[in-house]
Motif scaffolding. Structure first.
Motif, short mmCIF file in Angstrom:
data_model
loop_
_atom_site.label_atom_id
_atom_site.label_comp_id
_atom_site.label_asym_id
_atom_site.label_seq_id
_atom_site.Cartn_x
_atom_site.Cartn_y
_atom_site.Cartn_z
N ALA A 146 -21.49 36.65 -14.58
CA ALA A 146 -20.67 35.99 -14.72
C ALA A 146 -20.08 34.75 -13.49
O ALA A 146 -19.69 34.27 -13.40
CB ALA A 146 -19.59 36.18 -16.02
N ALA A 147 -20.04 36.26 -12.60
CA ALA A 147 -19.51 35.92 -11.61
C ALA A 147 -20.71 35.59 -10.70
O ALA A 147 -20.50 34.48 -10.03
CB ALA A 147 -19.21 38.14 -10.66
N ALA A 148 -22.22 35.40 -11.44
CA ALA A 148 -22.91 34.87 -10.49
C ALA A 148 -23.41 33.38 -10.79
O ALA A 148 -23.72 32.52 -10.11
CB ALA A 148 -24.48 35.37 -10.77
N LEU A 149 -23.31 32.99 -12.41
CA LEU A 149 -23.01 31.85 -12.75
C LEU A 149 -22.54 31.18 -12.04
O LEU A 149 -21.85 30.06 -11.69
CB LEU A 149 -23.11 31.99 -14.20
N CYS A 150 -20.81 31.61 -12.15
CA CYS A 150 -19.25 30.68 -11.38
C CYS A 150 -19.76 30.60 -9.47
O CYS A 150 -19.80 29.63 -9.31
CB CYS A 150 -17.72 32.11 -10.81
N VAL A 151 -20.61 31.78 -9.01
CA VAL A 151 -21.44 31.28 -7.73
C VAL A 151 -22.44 29.96 -7.65
O VAL A 151 -22.14 29.31 -6.95
CB VAL A 151 -21.45 32.38 -7.13
N LEU A 152 -22.72 30.36 -8.13
CA LEU A 152 -24.04 29.31 -8.47
C LEU A 152 -23.19 27.89 -8.99
O LEU A 152 -23.92 26.32 -8.53
CB LEU A 152 -25.03 29.32 -9.48
N LEU A 153 -22.31 28.17 -10.28
CA LEU A 153 -21.94 26.38 -10.11
C LEU A 153 -20.35 26.09 -8.90
O LEU A 153 -20.64 24.48 -8.60
CB LEU A 153 -20.47 26.83 -11.56
N ALA A 154 -20.25 26.66 -8.12
CA ALA A 154 -19.37 26.58 -7.46
C ALA A 154 -19.92 25.76 -6.36
O ALA A 154 -20.07 24.66 -5.60
CB ALA A 154 -18.58 27.81 -6.33
N MET A 155 -21.35 26.25 -6.20
CA MET A 155 -22.36 26.09 -4.89
C MET A 155 -22.61 24.11 -5.44
O MET A 155 -23.10 23.28 -4.87
CB MET A 155 -23.51 26.82 -4.85
N ILE B 134 -20.98 22.20 -7.46
CA ILE B 134 -20.23 22.01 -7.50
C ILE B 134 -19.83 20.69 -5.80
O ILE B 134 -19.48 19.30 -5.38
CB ILE B 134 -18.35 21.66 -8.11
N ASN B 135 -20.07 21.50 -4.66
CA ASN B 135 -19.62 21.40 -3.68
C ASN B 135 -21.11 20.59 -2.82
O ASN B 135 -20.43 19.48 -2.25
CB ASN B 135 -20.21 22.62 -3.51
N THR B 136 -22.33 20.73 -3.46
CA THR B 136 -23.15 20.02 -2.93
C THR B 136 -23.35 18.61 -3.24
O THR B 136 -24.09 17.89 -2.82
CB THR B 136 -24.56 20.80 -2.92
N PHE C 147 -20.57 17.21 -4.16
CA PHE C 147 -19.51 16.36 -3.59
C PHE C 147 -19.56 16.17 -2.32
O PHE C 147 -18.43 15.56 -1.10
CB PHE C 147 -17.60 16.55 -4.41
N THR C 148 -20.56 16.71 -1.66
CA THR C 148 -20.08 17.11 -0.35
C THR C 148 -21.51 15.97 0.52
O THR C 148 -21.22 15.31 1.82
CB THR C 148 -20.51 18.31 0.80
N ASN C 149 -22.34 16.18 0.10
CA ASN C 149 -23.79 16.18 0.51
C ASN C 149 -23.50 14.39 0.24
O ASN C 149 -23.65 13.73 -0.70
CB ASN C 149 -25.10 16.19 0.06
N GLU C 150 -23.40 13.83 1.24
CA GLU C 150 -23.66 12.45 2.01
C GLU C 150 -24.53 11.13 0.82
O GLU C 150 -24.56 9.72 0.93
CB GLU C 150 -22.97 12.18 3.09
N ARG C 151 -26.00 12.21 0.66
CA ARG C 151 -26.99 11.20 0.12
C ARG C 151 -26.94 11.22 -1.30
O ARG C 151 -27.42 9.96 -1.31
CB ARG C 151 -27.93 12.55 0.79
N PHE C 152 -25.62 11.01 -1.41
CA PHE C 152 -25.69 11.21 -2.96
C PHE C 152 -25.42 9.93 -2.82
O PHE C 152 -25.67 8.63 -4.51
CB PHE C 152 -25.13 12.11 -4.00
N GLN C 153 -24.99 9.00 -2.18
CA GLN C 153 -23.67 7.50 -2.41
C GLN C 153 -23.95 7.53 -2.85
O GLN C 153 -23.47 6.64 -3.58
CB GLN C 153 -25.11 6.68 -1.78
#
Length: 307
Positions: free
Chosen positions: A27-36, A38-40, A42-48
Motif C-alpha cells: 500500500a505504501a509503495a502504491l501511494c508513492v507511485l500514485l503521488a509521483m 499525480i506530480n508529473t 500537473f508539473t510537466n508543462e509538456r502536457f499543455q
C-alpha cells in the motif's frame, strides 16, 4: 458452549489481530507511485493542459464525438439483432442452418476488424458495380460501389457485421444457461418455439447476456477509432486532422482520450443499473441471503451466546 475443566472461558481469551506487513508495504509503495504520477501530470508543462481544455469543447471535436456515438449505437444495434438471429440459427437442429451460422462466426471472429474495415472500404476493387436482380438471371438495378458504399457505410458494415459474430456467441451462451425444461414446459402449454424463446427463455438468459454485452458496447466505442483508416472524421480522426495542422499532437490525443474515458464511464454506470435490473430475484436476493447468514453466524460468536 460447554466449558471443560482446566480450559479458560472463550470470553477471557484475548483477540490479537493478525499482522500482515506485506500489505502495508504494498500500500505504501502504491501511494508513492500514485503521488509521483499525480506530480508529473500537473508539473510537466509538456502536457499543455491549456491546449487540451481549449480543444476539449471545440466544435470539431464535438462533431467527431457525435459521429463516434452514432457509429457505436448503429453498429451495436446491428450486432445485437444479427447476433440474436445467428445464435438461434446456431442452435437449430437443421445442419445446413447451423453450419451457415458457424461459418459466419468463424469468418468474422477469425479475421481482424481492421482488415474487415479495409475490405469494405475497398470493396469496389472486387465489385465495381453492385446489382439487384434474379440470381443467375436478369438484373433489375445496378449501382456503382463507390457511390453506394461511402466511408460511413463501410464503417457500419465493418463494425456491425464483426460485432454480430461476437454477440451470437454471447446470446448462445445465455440461451444455453437456461434450463432446457423451461422451453419444454412452455411448448407443453401450447407455446410455439419462437414464442417460448421470446417470453420464457430470453428473459431468463438476459442476466447472462447483459454483462458481456455491456463490455462489448464499451469496446465498440473504442473500436470506432479504427474507422480513421477510412478517413471518416470520428473523434480520433477529428483530433488527428487538428494536430496535423497545429502540430499539438499530445494535447489533442489527451483531449480525445478524456472524451473516451467520459463516455465509457457513462456506459459503465448504465451497464450497472441494467445488470441490477435483470439480476432481480437471483444475484441480488442471493447476496442478501448470504449477508443474513453471515450476520447470524457472527451473532453466534458474540459473548453470551450459547449453542
Amino acid at each position: 458452549m460447554m466449558e471443560t475443566a482446566g480450559t479458560p472461558a472463550a470470553e477471557s481469551l484475548p483477540t490479537v489481530r493478525r499482522r500482515q506487513p506485506g500489505r502495508w508495504v504494498a500500500a505504501a509503495a502504491l501511494c508513492v507511485l500514485l503521488a509521483m504520477l499525480i506530480n508529473t501530470i500537473f508539473t510537466n508543462e509538456r502536457f499543455q493542459w491549456d491546449v487540451v481544455f481549449h480543444w476539449f469543447t471545440s466544435d470539431r471535436i464535438f462533431a467527431g464525438l457525435g459521429r463516434t456515438i452514432q457509429l457505436t449505437v448503429i453498429s451495436m444495434a446491428i450486432g445485437i439483432v444479427l447476433g440474436l438471429a445467428l445464435a438461434v440459427m446456431r442452435l437449430s437442429r437443421n445442419a445446413l442452418i447451423s453450419g451457415a451460422a458457424w461459418a459466419y462466426i468463424w469468418l468474422f471472429r477469425g479475421t481482424p476488424v481492421f482488415v474487415q474495415l479495409l475490405f469494405w472500404g475497398f470493396i469496389s476493387a472486387l465489385y465495381p458495380r453492385l446489382s439487384l436482380g434474379v440470381p443467375f438471371g436478369p438484373e433489375f438495378a445496378s449501382f456503382s460501389a463507390n457511390d453506394l458504399i461511402s466511408p460511413f457505410t463501410a464503417a457500419i458494415l465493418g463494425l456491425g457485421l464483426n460485432e454480430a459474430a461476437y454477440m451470437a456467441e454471447i446470446v448462445r451462451a445465455g440461451i444455453l444457461s437456461v434450463d432446457r425444461g423451461q422451453a419444454e414446459a412452455a411448448q407443453a402449454l401450447g407455446m410455439t418455439r419462437g414464442l417460448a424463446l421470446r417470453r420464457i427463455v430470453l428473459p431468463q438468459a438476459m442476466r447472462v447476456i447483459v454483462p458481456p454485452t455491456g463490455n462489448q458496447a464499451i469496446g465498440m466505442l473504442k473500436t470506432t477509432s479504427l474507422v480513421a483508416v477510412l478517413a471518416y472524421p470520428e473523434l480520433l480522426y477529428s483530433a488527428q486532422l487538428i494536430y496535423s495542422a497545429n502540430y499539438q499532437t499530445i494535447p489533442l490525443l489527451i483531449t480525445a482520450s478524456l472524451w473516451y474515458l467520459l463516455i465509457t464511464s457513462v456506459l459503465s454506470i448504465g451497464q450497472f443499473f441494467v445488470e441490477r435490473h435483470f439480476a432481480r430475484g437471483t444475484t441480488v436476493l442471493a447476496g442478501r441471503d448470504d449477508r443474513r447468514r453471515s450476520l447470524r453466524g457472527l451473532a453466534g460468536l458474540l459473548p453470551g451466546r450459547r449453542r
